[in-house]
Design an enzyme around this catalytic site. Structure first.
Site, PDB file in Angstrom:
ATOM      1  CE1 TYR A 156      30.468  54.088  22.484  1.00  0.00           C
ATOM      2  CE2 TYR A 156      29.595  55.314  24.359  1.00  0.00           C
ATOM      3  CZ  TYR A 156      30.295  54.239  23.858  1.00  0.00           C
ATOM      4  OH  TYR A 156      30.811  53.294  24.706  1.00  0.00           O
TER       5      TYR A 156
ATOM      6  N   GLY B 231      29.109  54.777  29.894  1.00  0.00           N
ATOM      7  CA  GLY B 231      30.509  55.107  29.702  1.00  0.00           C
ATOM      8  C   GLY B 231      30.718  56.341  28.835  1.00  0.00           C
TER       9      GLY B 231
ATOM     10  NE  ARG C 235      27.570  48.959  21.106  1.00  0.00           N
ATOM     11  CZ  ARG C 235      28.161  49.147  22.277  1.00  0.00           C
ATOM     12  NH1 ARG C 235      28.878  50.252  22.490  1.00  0.00           N
ATOM     13  NH2 ARG C 235      28.042  48.249  23.242  1.00  0.00           N
TER      14      ARG C 235
ATOM     15  CG  HIS D  70      24.812  46.829  27.010  1.00  0.00           C
ATOM     16  ND1 HIS D  70      25.535  46.341  28.072  1.00  0.00           N
ATOM     17  CD2 HIS D  70      25.499  47.913  26.578  1.00  0.00           C
ATOM     18  CE1 HIS D  70      26.606  47.087  28.258  1.00  0.00           C
ATOM     19  NE2 HIS D  70      26.606  48.060  27.365  1.00  0.00           N
TER      20      HIS D  70
ATOM     21  NE  ARG E  90      14.542  56.026  25.846  1.00  0.00           N
ATOM     22  CZ  ARG E  90      15.284  54.933  25.914  1.00  0.00           C
ATOM     23  NH1 ARG E  90      15.407  54.297  27.077  1.00  0.00           N
ATOM     24  NH2 ARG E  90      15.911  54.461  24.845  1.00  0.00           N
TER      25      ARG E  90
END
Length: 445
Positions: free
Chosen positions: A60, A115, A201, A342, A377
């Site tokens: 996720y 989230g 996804r 995103h 990053r």
């Protein structure tokens, strides 16, 4: 408007010497055989998080849309720029501070909204908020948080916070969420535009796992009085049976999910008794209500005016990747633009954000601040994005990796490492402040 301090201490002083302190702390601890809690190298950090997290949690957090070409493109875009060092300049004193939303901030870094952080650590948003506050970094609270925004405020009362809004299908719920954000001390609203449909996804689909169906990541909703009323209406509605999902096959995992939903249902049932919540229709109704109202595909530019009625906070639009949309956002009177795809989680083979940052920055011309994310990053990435026109840069996945590996301390180390590398890059390139950075600090690769 008079500027206020983002923290009690002088923001510029708070950032000075951060790289020296970070390296000194690490090397001194090494004398005793103590290594950092989280890997400093970004690839090693991700690999350690993969080991620390469950397969579902890592998929996720780390996954992207489709074949994840956008995720790769975001990162590859930074490789097309090189820092152009200028030696023999006095860089003994460096200042990372910037002006953002009417305040002087110690650094140009924000934490992006992520989230369902309970998948990484039980303290989730609370741990992230405390770590961010300790370093003077504003934290963007996710609409899909694991704790209500009021709990996050109480966990880090001195921290700077923004609130991300996923525009719900219920205007009453949107207004309620923004009212709570303002009351809990958030400094701005970040309206996320690119998740009006859930992206394809593949990692999550292969695992058949969406945390929201297990009542995870919906604490902002279940703690909201408007949402609670929607749940009660759904539960007692005459057509509830027609809207009910098909019955699940009873397996150990289904039972475990049911128990989790029952535990999470305390906010809507008013009782912490798992037994009572298992018998109540409200916890499951809360999940189904969330899935119904989470987003609205019909959202258009004309709807944005409603947000001005719901809050007096500054409004930032997140998900801008086209220069024409940036200009339209200015015409709509927003207070900031957040360039983001995103993190590659929504569209496969989308435009990498760094590719459009210079053009958008040129067309915006400093009229509003520009926040940048996706593919970030490490500290040198911040340097490049700032030199190409970003006002501030948001970090996402890396801090969630730190959270999963070592909780609050892991988040703090990841953020400290990013800022330390930015400070070192600033000095070694011959600059002493973020304000000095421009295109001449870079060279196309």
């Amino acid at each position: 408007m008079a500027q206020r301090s983002a923290a009690p201490d002088d923001p510029a002083a708070a950032s000075r010497g951060i790289s020296r302190r970070a390296q000194s702390d690490i090397y001194r601890a090494g004398i005793s055989g103590i290594r950092p809690r989280v890997p400093v190298d970004t690839d090693a950090l991700e690999a350690a998080a993969r080991k620390a997290l469950s397969a579902e949690a890592f998929a996720y957090v780390a996954g992207g849309a489709g074949a994840e070409r956008t995720v790769a493109a975001n990162r590859a875009a930074f490789g097309r720029w090189q820092v152009w060092p200028r030696p023999l300049r006095d860089v003994s004193s460096r200042d990372l501070s910037i002006d953002f939303l009417g305040a002087r901030r110690p650094t140009p870094l924000l934490l992006a909204p992520l989230g369902v952080m309970e998948m990484a650590h039980a303290e989730a948003d609370l741990a992230v908020a405390r770590a961010a506050a300790s370093l003077g970094v504003p934290y963007t609270l996710s609409n899909q948080a694991s704790f209500p925004m009021e709990d996050v405020r109480d966990a880090a009362p001195d921290g700077a916070r923004l609130f991300q809004l996923y525009w719900s299908a219920s205007d009453e719920l949107n207004a309620s969420l923004l009212g709570r954000a303002e009351a809990s001390g958030c400094e701005a609203v970040v309206v996320t535009l690119d998740t009006h449909l859930l992206g394809w996804r593949t990692r999550d689909l292969d695992l058949a796992y969406l945390p929201f169906t297990r009542a995870m990541g919906i604490a902002q909703y279940t703690s909201d009085p408007v949402f609670q009323q929607l749940v009660r209406e759904r539960s007692r509605g005459t057509d509830a049976a027609a809207d009910a999902p098909p019955p699940l096959k009873i397996t150990p995992k289904a039972v475990a999910a049911g128990v989790r939903i029952a535990r999470k249902g305390a906010a809507v049932t008013g009782t912490t008794s798992v037994h009572e919540n298992l018998r109540s229709p409200l916890p499951r109704a809360a999940v189904e209500t969330f899935l119904d109202v989470f987003s609205t595909p019909s959202l258009t530019w004309g709807d944005l005016a409603k947000a001005r009625q719901w809050t007096s906070l500054p409004i930032i639009l997140k998900g801008i990747v086209h220069p024409d949309d940036a200009i339209r956002a200015l015409d709509a009177g927003v207070d900031g633009i957040w360039i983001s795809n995103h993190g590659g989680r929504q569209i496969d083979q989308s435009v990498p954000t760094l590719e459009v940052l210079p053009t958008i920055a040129e067309r915006v011309g400093g009229r509003v601040p520009i926040v940048f994310d996706s593919g970030v990053r490490q500290g040198s990435h911040l340097f490049i994005a700032l030199a190409l026109g970003a006002t501030a840069v948001a970090l996402g996945r890396p801090y969630s990796y730190g959270l999963g590996i070592a909780g609050e301390a892991g988040v703090r180390e990841v953020v400290r490492n990013v800022l330390a590398e930015l400070d070192i890059t600033l000095g070694l390139s011959g600059h002493t402040s973020i304000a000095e950075l421009g295109r001449d600090a870079l060279r196309p690769a």
